[in-house]
Design an enzyme around this catalytic site. Structure first.
Site, short mmCIF file in Angstrom:
data_model
loop_
_atom_site.label_atom_id
_atom_site.label_comp_id
_atom_site.label_asym_id
_atom_site.label_seq_id
_atom_site.Cartn_x
_atom_site.Cartn_y
_atom_site.Cartn_z
CE LYS A 65 10.75 43.94 54.04
NZ LYS A 65 11.03 42.91 53.03
CG ASP A 101 11.03 42.75 49.24
OD1 ASP A 101 12.25 43.00 49.17
OD2 ASP A 101 10.39 42.86 50.31
#
Length: 275
Positions: A65, A101
């Site tokens: 990420k 997210d």
């Protein structure tokens, strides 16, 4: 036909393929969604492959990420501020990074709230990647009060510095436990209680306010020991399935232009986890 995939290492455990396949079917969109193990030393090679492919994009999971950021052509401002990307869109060979997210978590959390976040006092436990995305999204909602508690003081101060929001307060886990009665929403972003270490808890709930919302981003097991404790104390509980589904739905929308049926996505994830 839409083609997308999720990459990470390890990747076998990922529920994204069954969830995104259900979203494609339910939306009547012809497409496939795959998973691919990409070790860290092959990330650059994968990015080059994605640019030249006909894939609409991909989801990014651990451990890529952060590492993928400098390899992309463009990074959305929010993902840049968070310092992590979980969704990549391939726009005619130009790779653009996003982070769904935090917003995905908020969409799930709002289903459990009876008041706006601006009226609530929030405690966030943890200072890792998930905490970073969620804290960023929450701080944009300007809660009445918000504190972040973490075991490592160094990581906590690093996160607070990056968020750069004077209204946020840092606490030790002990301070958070002692002040628990002041919080309307308590969120665990650590992996405490996750399979196989199912007996561990992020924080004792002895002083939990009755009717508080307790959210745990862990979804294996579906109900952690910590959420069971919270329920017994009269809390409204939320497990990690909501965040998983909502962040996936937002990624799906970026690739297809369609926001999918999240109930169907949630249903297939729950069926898989119950097996």
């Amino acid at each position: 036909m839409i083609k997308a995939l999720v990459i990470g290492d390890p990747i076998d455990h990922s529920l994204s393929p069954i969830m995104q396949t259900a979203a494609l079917q339910e939306s009547g969109i012809s497409g496939i969604y795959e998973k691919k193990r990409v070790p860290s030393d092959e990330l650059e090679k994968f990015v080059k492959f994605l640019k030249e492919s006909n894939y609409a994009g991909c989801n990014i999971t651990i451990p890529h990420k952060v590492a993928i950021l400098p390899l992309l052509d463009e990074v959305d401002d929010e993902a840049k501020e968070i310092g992590a990307v979980n969704t990549v869109v391939n726009k005619d060979g130009k790779l653009i990074g996003y982070n769904t997210d935090g917003k995905g978590f908020l969409l799930g959390l709002r289903e459990k709230l009876s008041k706006p976040l601006s009226d609530l006092s929030i405690l966030l436990i943890g200072a890792g990647g998930a905490a970073r995305s969620i804290a960023y999204a929450l701080s944009k909602e300007a809660p009445d009060f918000m504190a972040i508690a973490n075991r490592s003081e160094e990581r906590l101060h690093s996160l607070l510095k990056d968020l750069n929001d004077q209204r946020l307060e840092g606490m030790s886990l002990q301070e958070a436990e002692e002040n628990l009665a002041r919080f309307d929403v308590v969120i665990n972003t650590t992996n405490a209680g996750m399979h196989p270490d199912t007996e561990s808890i992020p924080l004792k709930l002895n002083l939990l306010k009755k009717g508080a919302v307790v959210s745990d981003i862990v979804y294996n097991p579906l109900t952690t020991r910590w959420l069971k404790d919270a329920k017994e104390k009269g809390a409204i509980t939320d497990n990690g399935v909501s965040m998983l589904v909502m962040q996936g739905a937002m990624a799906f929308q970026k690739w297809t232009g369609t926001f999918p049926d999240t109930n169907k996505m949630k249903q297939v994830v729950l069926e898989q986890l119950r097996r």
